[in-house]
Design an enzyme around this catalytic site. Structure first.
Site, PDB file in Angstrom:
ATOM      1  N   HIS A 109      29.773  43.849  22.396  1.00  0.00           N
ATOM      2  CA  HIS A 109      28.830  43.799  23.511  1.00  0.00           C
ATOM      3  C   HIS A 109      27.471  44.366  23.089  1.00  0.00           C
ATOM      4  O   HIS A 109      26.424  43.749  23.331  1.00  0.00           O
ATOM      5  CB  HIS A 109      29.405  44.593  24.687  1.00  0.00           C
ATOM      6  CG  HIS A 109      28.486  44.737  25.852  1.00  0.00           C
ATOM      7  ND1 HIS A 109      28.548  43.914  26.955  1.00  0.00           N
ATOM      8  CD2 HIS A 109      27.480  45.605  26.112  1.00  0.00           C
ATOM      9  CE1 HIS A 109      27.639  44.268  27.825  1.00  0.00           C
ATOM     10  NE2 HIS A 109      26.966  45.305  27.340  1.00  0.00           N
ATOM     11  N   GLU A 110      27.463  45.537  22.459  1.00  0.00           N
ATOM     12  CA  GLU A 110      26.204  46.149  22.050  1.00  0.00           C
ATOM     13  C   GLU A 110      25.507  45.302  20.981  1.00  0.00           C
ATOM     14  O   GLU A 110      24.280  45.199  20.968  1.00  0.00           O
ATOM     15  CB  GLU A 110      26.451  47.575  21.549  1.00  0.00           C
ATOM     16  CG  GLU A 110      26.952  48.544  22.601  1.00  0.00           C
ATOM     17  CD  GLU A 110      26.053  48.651  23.819  1.00  0.00           C
ATOM     18  OE1 GLU A 110      24.821  48.449  23.685  1.00  0.00           O
ATOM     19  OE2 GLU A 110      26.567  48.924  24.914  1.00  0.00           O
ATOM     20  N   HIS A 113      23.440  42.657  22.586  1.00  0.00           N
ATOM     21  CA  HIS A 113      22.070  43.063  22.923  1.00  0.00           C
ATOM     22  C   HIS A 113      21.174  42.999  21.688  1.00  0.00           C
ATOM     23  O   HIS A 113      20.043  42.519  21.753  1.00  0.00           O
ATOM     24  CB  HIS A 113      22.073  44.491  23.473  1.00  0.00           C
ATOM     25  CG  HIS A 113      22.685  44.625  24.829  1.00  0.00           C
ATOM     26  ND1 HIS A 113      22.354  43.818  25.892  1.00  0.00           N
ATOM     27  CD2 HIS A 113      23.622  45.498  25.299  1.00  0.00           C
ATOM     28  CE1 HIS A 113      23.051  44.184  26.950  1.00  0.00           C
ATOM     29  NE2 HIS A 113      23.837  45.195  26.628  1.00  0.00           N
ATOM     30  N   HIS A 119      22.251  41.359  30.014  1.00  0.00           N
ATOM     31  CA  HIS A 119      23.495  41.283  30.781  1.00  0.00           C
ATOM     32  C   HIS A 119      23.527  39.996  31.597  1.00  0.00           C
ATOM     33  O   HIS A 119      22.515  39.593  32.189  1.00  0.00           O
ATOM     34  CB  HIS A 119      23.631  42.493  31.706  1.00  0.00           C
ATOM     35  CG  HIS A 119      23.889  43.763  30.974  1.00  0.00           C
ATOM     36  ND1 HIS A 119      23.163  44.912  31.180  1.00  0.00           N
ATOM     37  CD2 HIS A 119      24.789  44.065  29.999  1.00  0.00           C
ATOM     38  CE1 HIS A 119      23.616  45.874  30.381  1.00  0.00           C
ATOM     39  NE2 HIS A 119      24.592  45.376  29.655  1.00  0.00           N
TER      40      HIS A 119
END
Length: 950
Positions: A109-110, A113, A119
């Site tokens: 997930h990170e 980014h 998101h």
């Protein structure tokens, strides 16, 4: 997860950045990892990066300072889990993986980014798909649910993705686990969504990343050891163009595209591990021939991007071409605009091989095959590393986990000082302990990695470095001793001398060589009993005869500082070492303050003391008496299989982690993380407690006590990795003999669970851990309590008033409830085999009460005490309830009761019990009384012996 700098970030379409300067050039994302992370964490980060690479054309590469000015840096910041959106462009940009963030899905997930994803729930059209329940959001966290402004967000080209790894869960930042902050709307019936999942990239995530980085429409990333690559045009029949996509991969939806532009340019990326090479076998190639292959071609580069060295560019007709890289990556570009004219492309296969010759001109890494995933079985890799003349080869392990064995005969890494298998052995290593830094004396190193066909582990990652022996090849200028270190050197002095401020010369000072071969003696700090002087350095070496040890006992100790804590002994301090036979110094401890240190002893025959004082406060110093003792560990390791520790007048054996000392006090047996517990009480703990438990373990405890009793488990210390739903590490407790039984509770975090009690005589507990965080685990006490649920069948069973019936009276202040239940169409029949409870006229003190539940009220079959056996009782329903209660006085022998399921009662006289011995055969004889007072021989229950739990 929330990320920093959210107000300065932009995005486009389905949740990605809109600014081109925020995408990473050529899809290459360089990285470095902070040294604060363990080897397991580093492996986890690499797994997550490889996962993104597997589905996209993005490349995560170890940063080369000469090539990469912008890069990501895995570290820990106060924000916990956070990262910048896309490329910051200002050099090193942190990606924070803080406490409880070290999860595969969270790191993916990170990294999302970092790649450029916002998101999913923040996109402008989100209100058509979800409802944000603002009242349920924790105060101060509302900004995490803000919608992006129109400047940050264009009209989406891809549908809203509930399953995106960039989406929040339904209860993210909720005031309570049971209150949703996000509610999906407008879903078609039967549509399955995983809101907030952190396990994998969704199909939409993959498609969007490939659109963002303009990945080729065909091709893929290979991360396996071998495979086949076939051009999309390879099969051509008449006027029909057929496409074979085996190994071609896909980015968009359709694999059945005809030979248009989307299939005329392809890119394949083969990624191996550091220290491996890739061999490409071009079996057949048929492309338009052009000068220098400038039109259609197959291009192979030794690396990951267009600047990597060009190995070959092929066009025309070729077969059986073999191309090998020097590095662990290969980039294959394919261009064919003339497939319709019959140029059908190519087919090839590749294989990854480990080992080989390495000419070390700068630092580089080598990994076990398949790292950061588990290495493969039956593998042998041999590396021959050569440094320039007058240099040495240094090896520093960053991660290490191989199958454990005393002699390292299964999986191991072997390191030798030289070029061949017969060179001097430096060491053979296995297990999970990080090997020390290793350096050759020559300019060559031989490394062999071997795995067998059984257990596979994470493997290793190590850095190879060039080193110069400054003590040998340079004018080091040291007056006494030159000590070569990794990348540098330092000067030292003989005992009794101290190093001067210039770091090279030595001056006669305090300390010296203490000959302890003849008698015991005493060591004093300088000027004792007066205050020691400022800025003093003293070194003593107490030398005992061979096969002896030195024991040091302090009778006075007063140095500036606080206690013996290493971090606070920064002014004046005393360091004590064992000096080994190879002149290595093994630190025993560092001491300051005014509390007497414990007795210390050398591991071999030399004990070294180093005293340091600064230029400020002085104290009275220390007095230490030394005595000699025979070192039993010096000969054959004292007979100990693993570790031998010398004690005064004796010795002690101990075992490495994962092993238990045998009852003979010398051998070690591998700890099995499976425990069958039959004792009535005891203490247990997680493996390695109070140190951290291991990664990826499954342990179970199966408790079984006598029938009619149940296990109560009480935790006195509990620290298991925390998660809202306990999906990573957890302790699970089941009401029965296995995980198929009903769940009593699943626990994680740092709070001790409430006491857990089973309903019957069996309980099953599991400790499951993953590859992420490790904690110290738990300590718990268990005890067998009377009462619980009993299932009556047509086979006679027996239970007792208390676990030690027959050897001890029942306890004081007991309160026991039994529920005996049969099938709905049956009744329960009980027969008292023996009975002795304190007597009183109305059975007010100690008693057994038998009842059953009726339609309006309970049916009371009786309250019993004394020595007369109660009559046989048959229930009118399918259940009997028994309550046994005692006071604080006059304990007696108790009772034994047989029970069985029978047909509903017709008369009281039938004997429906099986013709079996009323007590198990392993019970020893004792005496009791019949109802009439006649003495008869019956049998008493087995006294369960305590078991070794760990």
């Amino acid at each position: 997860m929330p990320q920093q700098s959210r107000k300065v970030q932009s995005r486009r379409r389905r949740g990605v950045t809109v600014r081109k300067e925020r995408t990473w050039d050529y899809g290459v994302i360089p990285y470095e990892i902070d040294t604060i992370f363990s080897g397991a964490h580093k492996a986890l980060f690499k797994q997550a990066m490889r996962y993104w690479e597997n589905f996209t054309c993005i490349k995560f590469v170890e940063r080369d300072a000469k090539l990469h000015s912008n890069y990501i840096y895995f570290t820990v910041k106060s924000c916990g889990c956070c990262s910048f959106l896309g490329k910051n462009g200002s050099g090193r940009q942190p990606i924070s993986i803080g406490r409880n963030c070290e999860k595969f899905g969270i790191i993916i997930h990170e990294l999302g980014h970092t790649i450029g994803f916002h998101h999913e729930h923040a996109r402008g059209d989100r209100d058509k798909h979800i409802i944000i329940n603002k009242a349920n959001i924790i105060r101060g966290q509302e900004y995490n649910f803000d919608v992006l402004s129109p400047e940050e967000f264009d009209e989406p080209l891809l549908p809203y993705d509930y399953n995106s790894i960039m989406h929040y869960a339904k209860n993210s930042f909720s005031k309570s686990t049971y209150l949703d902050t996000i509610t999906p709307i407008g879903l078609s019936p039967g549509v399955h969504i995983e809101l907030g999942q952190r396990r994998r990239l969704s199909r939409g995530d993959i498609m969007q990343a490939n659109l963002l980085y303009k990945c080729a429409a065909c091709g893929r990333t290979f991360q396996q050891n071998s495979g086949q690559i076939v051009a999309p045009h390879y099969v051509y029949t008449g006027n029909n163009l057929l496409t074979d996509f085996e190994g071609s991969g896909d980015v968009g939806e359709d694999k059945a595209t005809d030979a248009g532009d989307s299939l005329s340019v392809c890119e394949w990326r083969i990624t191996a591990t550091n220290g491996e090479r890739i061999i490409l076998h071009v079996q057949e190639l048929q492309l338009l021939l052009s000068d220098n292959c400038t039109r259609d071609y197959l291009e192979i580069r030794d690396g990951y991007w267009h600047r990597s060295p060009l190995v070959r560019r092929l066009c025309g007709n070729h077969s059986n071409e073999v191309i090998t890289t020097d590095t662990s990556r290969m980039l294959i570009n394919y261009v064919n605009h003339n497939a319709a004219q019959g140029y059908r492309g190519f087919k090839a296969r590749f294989e990854v091989v480990c080992g080989g010759e390495i000419q070390l001109s700068k630092g580089q890494s080598i990994d076990s095959p398949n790292y950061p995933l588990e290495y493969m079985p039956n593998k042998e890799c041999i590396w021959h590393i050569t440094a320039p003349p007058q240099h040495q080869v240094a090896l520093k392990f960053q991660s290490f986990e191989l199958e454990k064995h005393d002699g390292c005969i299964y999986d191991y890494i072997e390191i030798r000082d030289g070029s061949g298998s017969d060179s001097k052995l430096i060491g053979r290593f296995c297990g999970d302990k990080l090997p020390p830094n290793i350096k050759t004396h020559s300019n060559q190193m031989f490394i062999k990695f071997v795995s067998d066909g059984s257990v596979q582990k994470l493997g290793f990652s190590a850095a190879l470095m060039l080193d110069v022996d400054e003590c040998k090849f340079m004018q080091h200028g040291c007056q006494h001793i030159c000590i070569n270190t990794l990348g540098s050197y330092q000067c030292g002095c003989h005992a009794g001398y101290e190093l001067q401020a210039n770091g090279k010369t030595c001056e006669d000072a305090c300390g010296g060589i203490v000959d302890a071969t003849l008698s015991n003696g005493t060591v004093y700090s300088p000027s004792y009993p007066d205050f020691y002087p400022n800025a003093k350095q003293c070194v003593w070496e107490i030398v005992a005869p061979a096969n002896s040890a030195v024991f040091l006992n302090f009778t006075h100790f007063d140095l500036e500082g606080t206690k013996f804590q290493y971090t606070k002994c920064s002014y004046d301090y005393l360091i004590i070492y064992s000096k080994m036979r190879d002149n290595r110094l093994k630190k025993i401890g560092i001491y300051c303050g005014n509390e007497l240190p414990s007795i210390v002893n050398s591991e071999q025959n030399i004990l070294r003391l180093e005293f340091h004082s600064d230029r400020t406060v002085q104290r009275s110093g220390f007095v230490a008496h030394f005595v000699l003792d025979v070192d039993e560990c010096a000969v054959n390791n004292g007979g100990c299989q693993h570790r031998c520790r010398n004690t005064y007048g004796s010795y002690q054996c101990s075992c490495r982690n994962g092993y238990t000392l045998h009852k003979n006090g010398h051998n070690c047996t591998e700890t099995k993380c499976k425990f069958e517990i039959t004792s009535s009480k005891g203490v247990l703990h997680s493996p390695n407690y109070p140190n951290d438990y291991a990664r990826n373990i499954y342990c179970y405890w199966h408790f079984q006590t006598v029938l009619g009793h149940r296990i109560q488990l009480t935790f006195h210390d509990f620290d298991v990795e925390s998660h809202q739903e306990c999906i990573y590490d957890y302790v699970a407790i089941y009401d029965g003999r296995s995980e198929n039984s009903s769940t009593l509770g699943i626990y994680c975090g740092g709070r001790e669970p409430y006491a857990v009690i089973a309903s019957s005589n069996e309980m099953f507990m599991v400790l499951k851990t993953d590859a992420g965080l490790q904690r110290k685990g738990f300590k718990a006490r268990f005890v067998s309590e009377c009462g619980g649920y009993l299932r009556a069948t047509n086979h006679t069973q027996t239970f007792y008033s208390h676990p030690r019936y027959g050897s001890r009276p029942y306890g004081h202040n007991m309160y026991c409830d039994w529920r005996i239940e049969s099938d709905p169409d049956s009744s329960v029949k009980i027969k008292f085999l023996s009975f002795e409870i304190e007597y009183s006229e109305h059975c007010d003190y100690d008693f057994l009460e038998v009842t059953e539940e009726g339609n309006a009220m309970n049916t009371i079959h009786g309250r019993f005490c004394g020595r007369r056996r109660p009559p046989i009782i048959v229930s009118n329903s399918d259940t009997l309830l028994l309550k046994f209660q005692t006071d604080k006085d006059n304990s007696q022998r108790g009772f034994a009761i047989a029970f069985v399921a029978v047909e509903p009662p017709v008369d009281e006289g039938g004997e429906d019990f099986d013709a079996v011995t009323p007590f198990p055969g392993y019970l020893k004889n004792m005496y009791s009384e019949t109802a009439g007072g006649e003495e008869q021989t019956i049998q008493r229950p087995h006294i369960w012996p305590p078991s070794s739990l760990m």
